[in-house]
Enzyme design. Sequence first.
Site, mmCIF file in Angstrom:
data_model
loop_
_atom_site.group_PDB
_atom_site.id
_atom_site.type_symbol
_atom_site.label_atom_id
_atom_site.label_comp_id
_atom_site.label_asym_id
_atom_site.label_seq_id
_atom_site.Cartn_x
_atom_site.Cartn_y
_atom_site.Cartn_z
ATOM 1 N N HIS A 75 -39.145 77.864 -46.716
ATOM 2 C CA HIS A 75 -40.390 77.368 -46.993
ATOM 3 C C HIS A 75 -41.145 78.371 -48.170
ATOM 4 O O HIS A 75 -42.430 78.570 -48.312
ATOM 5 C CB HIS A 75 -41.445 77.596 -45.549
ATOM 6 C CG HIS A 75 -40.848 76.380 -44.680
ATOM 7 N ND1 HIS A 75 -41.904 76.330 -43.578
ATOM 8 C CD2 HIS A 75 -40.219 75.636 -44.715
ATOM 9 C CE1 HIS A 75 -41.229 75.397 -42.906
ATOM 10 N NE2 HIS A 75 -40.068 75.008 -43.513
ATOM 11 N N ASP A 105 -37.763 78.437 -42.251
ATOM 12 C CA ASP A 105 -39.155 78.856 -42.381
ATOM 13 C C ASP A 105 -39.473 79.774 -43.624
ATOM 14 O O ASP A 105 -38.481 79.714 -44.431
ATOM 15 C CB ASP A 105 -39.664 79.431 -41.025
ATOM 16 C CG ASP A 105 -41.259 78.975 -41.035
ATOM 17 O OD1 ASP A 105 -41.958 79.349 -42.109
ATOM 18 O OD2 ASP A 105 -41.646 78.664 -40.064
#
Length: 403
Positions: A255, A232
């Site tokens: 991310h 993430d």
Amino acid sequence: MKILFAFFLLFFIASPSLCSQLVNHKILLDGSNHFNVLNYGAKGDGQTDDSNAFLRAWQDVCSTRQSNPILLIPNGKRFLLQPVSFRGPCKSSRVNVVLQGTISAPKSIEEWDWTKGDVGKSWIQFWHINGLVINGGGTVDGQGAPWWNKFHDQTDLTRPTALRFSNCDNLNVATLTHINSPKNHISITSCHGVRISHLHINAPEESPNTDGFDISSSSNILIYRSTISTGDDCIAINSGSNFINITDVYCGPGHGISVGSLGKGGDFAMVEEILVKNCTFRGTTNGARIKTWVGGRGYARKITFEDIKLYKVSHPVIIDQQYDALLSSTNDAVKISDVTYRKIRGTSNDNDAIELNCASIGCTNIVFENIYIIGVDRETTSSSCRNVEGTSSYCNPKIPCLS
Ligand SMILES: *[C@@H]1O[C@H](CO)[C@@H](O)[C@H](O)[C@H]1NC(C)=O
Ligand SMILES: *[C@@H]1O[C@H](CO)[C@@H](O)[C@H](O)[C@H]1NC(C)=O
């Protein structure tokens, strides 16, 4: 020598409680300020629960009158810890944790025992400690795999953050390796004056919500020279954060580095004075991202992304002020302004390398300078924008909506 002996004698006569404390825990009578967890009964065999030994050692570290005490977690051993909370305030204005070995969470979810920790929220918590310094080259292993697997078929499962710092001012964390957290790896909340460097954070690309860092309600933070590879956000900067510098950080997979998401559920969010500089993104789904929810209030402003290198990044530059627009019909939004992108170079996986999607209140003073983003096979890239006001110069792709 005689004088020294007399001094010690006087000292111990004068402070019987310190004396018995030293004798109890076999600490050398040389004034050593080391509190080794092995002297408190920790086994370090990877099987025995060492939580109580760590907490007893912490109690002494935190309450000693010696300056600069050290909680020592020695090399070559694996310490099994249940959820624990190391609490301050401590007597010394500086408190050290030297982690040389490995600390590991329980291997299965059933083995987690929440009686000594921050129930359901974090595995290891440091709370209200001023001048905490953690280093030593050791490893923090969150044993996240069973949590990620369970999460995929049971979404309401509350997974813990591996390491949480709450109300820790003048915090310094360096030279640790952090792997496989059940959820986000390191959360920093209500901390002021933080330096973090030379950290390696590692979890598989597919692991859900395993952010590297989450920062909220904190100020004066410097994160530098660190490598973050997770499933993430490498770093997420949330509400109440200001004067945050992130430099020389490698991110990927992951991310990207994200401001937000902000303003969820109509929250009032405040983020400002953010500098992300000399960072590399490789194979990430986003690079420099600002994300706010529809219906939120407050602001995100004075944000700079500078000297950024991109390798096969899916969305290199993205502002999304309409996150989850379908869920709401309000015109409220978190105000986004004074954002600068300077010297951003490399390759984009997607055609649309720059996406600026602002709500009707608009994003203002958005500045692009010296941008060169091309496709992975040298194809041209494009940009898109809605409701954006600002300028661009030396920018590839061109951003037609900016002057
Ligand atoms: C962040 O960077 C700015 C500009 O280089 C500097 O003035 C400031 O002191 C830095 N802040 C921290 C917390 O490192
Ligand atoms: C940028 O970051 C890289 C990687 O950490 C480092 O080696 C390099 O020295 C940094 N460059 C500058 C100008 O600070």
